[in-house]
Design an enzyme around this catalytic site. Structure first.
Site, short mmCIF file in Angstrom:
data_model
loop_
_atom_site.label_atom_id
_atom_site.label_comp_id
_atom_site.label_asym_id
_atom_site.label_seq_id
_atom_site.Cartn_x
_atom_site.Cartn_y
_atom_site.Cartn_z
N HIS A 37 47.18 34.39 44.75
CA HIS A 37 46.55 33.91 43.53
C HIS A 37 45.14 34.48 43.50
O HIS A 37 44.32 34.16 44.35
CB HIS A 37 46.52 32.38 43.47
CG HIS A 37 46.04 31.85 42.15
ND1 HIS A 37 46.90 31.53 41.13
CD2 HIS A 37 44.79 31.61 41.68
CE1 HIS A 37 46.21 31.10 40.08
NE2 HIS A 37 44.92 31.15 40.40
N CYS A 38 44.88 35.33 42.52
CA CYS A 38 43.60 36.04 42.46
C CYS A 38 42.57 35.22 41.70
O CYS A 38 42.78 34.90 40.51
CB CYS A 38 43.79 37.40 41.78
SG CYS A 38 42.26 38.35 41.65
N PRO A 39 41.45 34.85 42.33
CA PRO A 39 40.43 34.07 41.60
C PRO A 39 39.76 34.86 40.49
O PRO A 39 39.28 34.27 39.52
CB PRO A 39 39.44 33.69 42.71
CG PRO A 39 39.61 34.74 43.76
CD PRO A 39 41.07 35.13 43.72
N ALA A 48 42.20 34.59 37.61
CA ALA A 48 42.69 33.24 37.35
C ALA A 48 44.20 33.24 37.12
O ALA A 48 44.72 32.49 36.29
CB ALA A 48 41.97 32.62 36.14
#
EC number: 2.3.1.225
Length: 428
Positions: free
Chosen positions: A114-116, A119
């Protein structure tokens, strides 16, 4: 990456910050080149066209990376089995290579992380857009770096001239600020691009890379090629060296990830991405293996310490049998199945004594070996060389416990429904 996904400020400000960064480097730099006194002067028509086409592609691919759904599994009423385990959070089967994302709130097909900064999950459906975004971002930064280098070279060539003949102080400050931000952004995105390209070439997600590292550490610590450990149902579980099964060769790996064998479409901004198949078949439900292991479906390999911890926690002792029976119909067949299940759980409790006396050749990993191993928390959380857990990739760790039996976590009502459907289909 560790901790970024869980920071509230990252979840709310990451995407706007990336947009501001793209706008600053993409458009302030052009304003600086056009209206300042920096030599060699404004960009040429061809330089402006190429740079803005790259920027447009960058904006579009970033938009797709953010907005494309990372994928979801839709189960029909008559689904009986799906390859993989059972997800307690989704109350549904969890196909191979999928993981339950604690941010998206569901199981994600071929979840990478899950890439911050987007999002969104980098998954089977978003990976092509994410890779294109990184390619266009790095290419734009490299061209911007070249244009900045031209200005610095011109300054060096005119270093002996009086200062009043050179660029203004404001132009120099703008050049220095743009160059520093471009440098650090280029380094960060270059690392991300190399990591993503490696995942692409070897068909191995970041989560699977973490699993490979853990498996290698387990086998090295065990000191032998295989051994048996008792599961919660009293059966022996074989712990053995398992090869990563999804590496099919470079071209096959890249084609599978991009959803097409036409390499001309791989980096075209308007190209699509793979979609999750319907009806329990197709993309996202099952994956071709390379045949290096003795059987298919052996990945991910079991974690001995998680199995032993799960055994000691007595999962069967916490089950509410009365509630399960109330949820089921009161036919004699279902009552008999319930009693069989209850008897099996009682056998699991008695097996605890044998588990406590068991001596394995496997030694528990600990934190004394350069930070690699299990933490001292009540729950087992293995960390890799970088000190990362699965949670740091966005995975809900509660759903990632090693399976001790095939249907250990499947609710009784679901098992009964599957049995009734199977019998009905056989009768037809």
């Amino acid at each position: 990456m560790a901790g970024l996904n869980d920071a509230p400020i990252m979840q709310s400000l990451a995407v706007p910050a990336v947009c501001i960064l793209i706008a600053f480097l993409g458009y302030f730099s052009q304003y600086l080149f056009q209206y300042s006194s920096l030599k060699p002067g404004p960009l040429s028509a061809s330089e402006t066209t190429v740079f803005n086409i790259l920027l447009l592609s960058l904006w579009f691919t970033y938009y797709k990376t953010i907005t494309v759904d990372p994928g979801r599994y839709v189960f029909t009423d008559k689904v009986i089995e799906a390859e993989g385990s059972w997800c307690k959070k989704c109350s549904a089967p969890k196909p191979a290579r999928s993981h339950h994302c604690q941010h998206c709130g569901r199981c994600i097909p071929k979840m990478d992380h899950h890439c911050p900064w987007t999002a969104n999950c980098v998954s089977m459906t978003t990976f092509p857009h994410f890779l294109r975004f990184l390619v266009f971002a790095n290419t734009s930064l490299w061209i911007l770096g070249y244009l900045l280098w031209q200005r610095f070279f011109a300054l060096w060539e005119s270093r002996h001239l009086p200062a009043y003949l050179g660029p203004t102080l404001q132009a120099l400050i703008g050049l220095a600020l743009t160059s520093l931000i471009c440098l650090f952004t280029s380094l960060a995105l270059a690392i991300m691009l190399v990591t993503t390209m490696k995942s692409w070439l070897f068909n191995c997600t970041m989560i699977e890379g973490w699993q490979i590292e853990r498996h290698d550490a387990v086998m090295e610590r065990g000191g032998q090629d295989w051994w048996d450990i008792n599961g919660s149902d009293g059966k022996k579980i074989r712990v053995e060296r398992v090869e990563f099964p999804y590496d099919l060769g470079f071209f096959a790996n890249m084609s599978q990830a991009m959803g097409s064998s036409n390499f001309l479409l791989w980096f075209f901004p308007l190209s699509g991405s793979p979609k999750v198949g319907k009806g329990g078949t197709g993309y996202g439900w099952s994956w071709e293996e390379n045949g290096f292991n003795r059987n298919e479906g052996m990945w991910p390999p079991p974690d001995p310490e998680k199995i032993r911890r799960a055994n000691r926690e007595w999962p069967a002792g916490r089950r509410d049998f009365k509630a399960e029976l109330r949820n089921a119909d009161t036919t004699e067949e279902q009552k008999r199945a319930f009693k069989e299940r209850q008897l099996q759980d009682m056998q699991r409790r008695s097996h605890l004594l044998a588990e406590l006396e068991e001596v394995d050749d496997y030694d528990m990993l600990n934190e004394d070996s350069d930070g690699i191993g299990y933490s001292s928390d009540p729950e087992v959380h293995w960390r890799n060389n970088d000190g990362e857990r699965l949670q740091d990739y966005g995975v809900d760790e509660e759903t990632e416990f090693a399976q001790t039996t095939e249907d250990d976590d499947v609710p009784l009502v679901e098992l009964l429904r599957r049995r009734n459907i199977l019998r009905t289909e056989c009768a037809d």
